[in-house]
Scaffold this motif. Structure first.
Motif, PDB file in Angstrom:
ATOM      1  N   LYS A  61       0.814  -1.214   0.000  1.00 28.86           N
ATOM      2  CA  LYS A  61       0.000   0.000   0.000  1.00 28.86           C
ATOM      3  C   LYS A  61       0.853   1.272   0.000  1.00 28.86           C
ATOM      4  CE  LYS A  61      -3.875  -2.247   2.354  1.00 28.86           C
ATOM      5  NZ  LYS A  61      -4.796  -2.223   3.512  1.00 28.86           N
ATOM      6  N   ILE A  62       2.144   1.115  -0.210  1.00 27.40           N
ATOM      7  CA  ILE A  62       3.042   2.269  -0.211  1.00 27.40           C
ATOM      8  C   ILE A  62       2.896   3.061  -1.508  1.00 27.40           C
ATOM      9  CG2 ILE A  62       5.478   2.893  -0.468  1.00 27.40           C
ATOM     10  CD1 ILE A  62       6.154   0.961   1.702  1.00 27.40           C
ATOM     11  N   ASP A  63       2.840   4.369  -1.375  1.00 31.07           N
ATOM     12  CA  ASP A  63       2.846   5.269  -2.530  1.00 31.07           C
ATOM     13  C   ASP A  63       4.304   5.527  -2.900  1.00 31.07           C
ATOM     14  OD1 ASP A  63       2.596   7.205  -4.430  1.00 31.07           O
ATOM     15  OD2 ASP A  63       1.672   8.707  -3.118  1.00 31.07           O
ATOM     16  N   SER A  64       4.759   4.938  -3.991  1.00 29.17           N
ATOM     17  CA  SER A  64       6.181   5.031  -4.361  1.00 29.17           C
ATOM     18  C   SER A  64       6.638   6.467  -4.572  1.00 29.17           C
ATOM     19  CB  SER A  64       6.444   4.209  -5.631  1.00 29.17           C
ATOM     20  OG  SER A  64       5.664   4.688  -6.716  1.00 29.17           O
ATOM     21  N   PHE A  68      11.579   8.871  -0.340  1.00 25.72           N
ATOM     22  CA  PHE A  68      12.796   9.619  -0.653  1.00 25.72           C
ATOM     23  C   PHE A  68      13.965   9.061   0.147  1.00 25.72           C
ATOM     24  CE2 PHE A  68       9.216  12.377  -1.413  1.00 25.72           C
ATOM     25  CZ  PHE A  68       9.515  12.969  -2.624  1.00 25.72           C
ATOM     26  N   HIS A  69      15.144   9.020  -0.473  1.00 30.77           N
ATOM     27  CA  HIS A  69      16.339   8.545   0.221  1.00 30.77           C
ATOM     28  C   HIS A  69      17.053   9.720   0.866  1.00 30.77           C
ATOM     29  CE1 HIS A  69      20.443   6.794   0.672  1.00 30.77           C
ATOM     30  NE2 HIS A  69      19.718   5.745   1.041  1.00 30.77           N
ATOM     31  N   ILE A  70      17.821   9.427   1.911  1.00 31.73           N
ATOM     32  CA  ILE A  70      18.505  10.478   2.664  1.00 31.73           C
ATOM     33  C   ILE A  70      19.468  11.260   1.776  1.00 31.73           C
ATOM     34  CG2 ILE A  70      20.354   8.923   3.408  1.00 31.73           C
ATOM     35  CD1 ILE A  70      18.687  11.736   5.490  1.00 31.73           C
ATOM     36  N   SER A  71      20.048  10.605   0.765  1.00 30.44           N
ATOM     37  CA  SER A  71      20.970  11.299  -0.139  1.00 30.44           C
ATOM     38  C   SER A  71      20.247  12.359  -0.956  1.00 30.44           C
ATOM     39  CB  SER A  71      21.662  10.290  -1.069  1.00 30.44           C
ATOM     40  OG  SER A  71      20.704   9.591  -1.846  1.00 30.44           O
ATOM     41  N   GLN A  72      19.013  12.057  -1.367  1.00 27.52           N
ATOM     42  CA  GLN A  72      18.215  13.035  -2.113  1.00 27.52           C
ATOM     43  C   GLN A  72      17.806  14.198  -1.223  1.00 27.52           C
ATOM     44  OE1 GLN A  72      15.205  10.235  -3.093  1.00 27.52           O
ATOM     45  NE2 GLN A  72      16.258   9.430  -4.902  1.00 27.52           N
ATOM     46  N   ILE A  73      17.455  13.879   0.000  1.00 26.61           N
ATOM     47  CA  ILE A  73      17.076  14.918   0.962  1.00 26.61           C
ATOM     48  C   ILE A  73      18.265  15.832   1.243  1.00 26.61           C
ATOM     49  CG2 ILE A  73      16.371  15.323   3.355  1.00 26.61           C
ATOM     50  CD1 ILE A  73      14.712  12.740   3.159  1.00 26.61           C
ATOM     51  N   TYR A 144      12.801   7.679   3.677  1.00 29.09           N
ATOM     52  CA  TYR A 144      11.789   8.444   4.411  1.00 29.09           C
ATOM     53  C   TYR A 144      10.522   8.546   3.564  1.00 29.09           C
ATOM     54  CZ  TYR A 144      15.392   9.730   7.737  1.00 29.09           C
ATOM     55  OH  TYR A 144      16.370   9.671   8.699  1.00 29.09           O
ATOM     56  N   TYR A 145       9.395   8.506   4.268  1.00 31.34           N
ATOM     57  CA  TYR A 145       8.087   8.548   3.610  1.00 31.34           C
ATOM     58  C   TYR A 145       7.476   9.935   3.809  1.00 31.34           C
ATOM     59  CZ  TYR A 145       3.730   6.532   1.817  1.00 31.34           C
ATOM     60  OH  TYR A 145       2.633   6.235   1.051  1.00 31.34           O
ATOM     61  N   LEU A 146       7.169  10.620   2.715  1.00 30.22           N
ATOM     62  CA  LEU A 146       6.585  11.962   2.784  1.00 30.22           C
ATOM     63  C   LEU A 146       5.127  11.867   3.207  1.00 30.22           C
ATOM     64  CD1 LEU A 146       6.699  15.014   2.317  1.00 30.22           C
ATOM     65  CD2 LEU A 146       6.170  14.582  -0.091  1.00 30.22           C
ATOM     66  N   ILE A 147       4.810  12.454   4.349  1.00 29.20           N
ATOM     67  CA  ILE A 147       3.454  12.415   4.878  1.00 29.20           C
ATOM     68  C   ILE A 147       2.619  13.590   4.382  1.00 29.20           C
ATOM     69  CG2 ILE A 147       2.045  12.414   6.987  1.00 29.20           C
ATOM     70  CD1 ILE A 147       3.637   9.880   6.619  1.00 29.20           C
ATOM     71  N   HIS A 148       3.173  14.806   4.507  1.00 23.20           N
ATOM     72  CA  HIS A 148       2.375  15.989   4.163  1.00 23.20           C
ATOM     73  C   HIS A 148       3.283  17.188   3.907  1.00 23.20           C
ATOM     74  CE1 HIS A 148      -1.220  18.406   3.915  1.00 23.20           C
ATOM     75  NE2 HIS A 148      -0.810  19.219   4.862  1.00 23.20           N
TER      76      HIS A 148
END
Length: 239
Positions: A61-64, A68-73, A144-148
């Motif tokens: 049920k994950i929204d791909s 985001f990976h920590i390197s992208q952040i 990490y999963y973007l919530i909002h």
């Protein structure tokens, strides 16, 4: 003659066959009370979030698009001079939509989220000012999963504005360009009409040492650090 049907009356009659208005009102109040308790608990988690939490998501049920990976952040934070910190350091009010989104994700994945982190400018963690905060929940292994996301978008020139503060290399490029410009504009006042390369190089080095010294005197004296090294720091100055 047939009379018109009063739908409201029909609804009230149907309600009386099942539950009274008082029972429904009491039930609704109970739901509101439970919702308020749940929201209060979520706010408590946001204000006391721990970096050590790893959340359990339902892989099916994950929204791909929200992963985001920590390197992208890190790259985004360094480019736009933002911070990626635990939500407990965030000083602004959380919008109701953010709390509702947390509950929605928890319901979808049948889990309880924690360890929240936020991307925002340093001011959002210290002052009553925020631009474009993003709320994340850790998934483990640097993901990490973007919530909002809420607030206003960043200024389109923010990346350019803070480009020279990203790292030492960028700063040296900017200071070198500044020194070349100063040399080109002022050499007629200090050198012969057709100066040799040696004279120009000497004047350039004079300006370069001057702008470097001035920059580090003001920038270093303020205790600020480059974006690549401060994007996860909870301090506004070098500690």
């Amino acid at each position: 003659m047939l009379s018109k049907i009063d739908i409201q009356n029909k609804l009230e009659r149907q309600r009386e066959k099942t539950f009274s208005a008082e029972v429904l009102l009491a039930s609704f109040k109970k739901i509101l009370e439970n919702d308020e308790v749940q929201r209060a608990e979520t706010l408590t988690k946001l204000n006391a979030s721990s970096n050590e939490v790893v959340n359990n998501f339902n892989i099916d049920k994950i929204d791909s698009s929200a992963i985001f990976h920590i390197s992208q952040i890190k790259s985004i934070c360094a480019n736009y001079r933002l911070r990626f910190l635990s939500s407990k350091h965030f000083k602004e009010q959380y919008p109701a939509e953010a709390i509702s989104k947390i509950h929605e994700v928890e319901k979808i994945h049948d889990t309880t989220l924690g360890g929240f982190k936020i991307i925002a400018p340093l001011e959002a963690f210290k002052l009553k000012k925020a631009d474009d905060p993003l709320l994340f929940a850790p998934m483990g292994n640097g993901y990490y999963y973007l919530i909002h996301k809420w607030g206003t978008d960043l200024h389109p020139l923010r990346k350019l504005k803070y480009w020279s503060f990203k790292n030492v290399e960028n700063l040296l490029v900017v200071l070198t360009i500044m020194s070349i410009v100063f040399t080109a504009l002022t050499h007629p006042f200090f050198l012969p009409k057709e100066p040799s390369f040696g004279y120009l190089l000497m004047l350039f080095m004079f300006y370069f040492k001057g702008v470097v010294a001035m920059f580090f005197m003001f920038f270093g004296g303020s205790g600020k650090n480059f974006s690549e090294y401060s994007w996860q720091s909870q301090y506004d100055k070098i500690s």
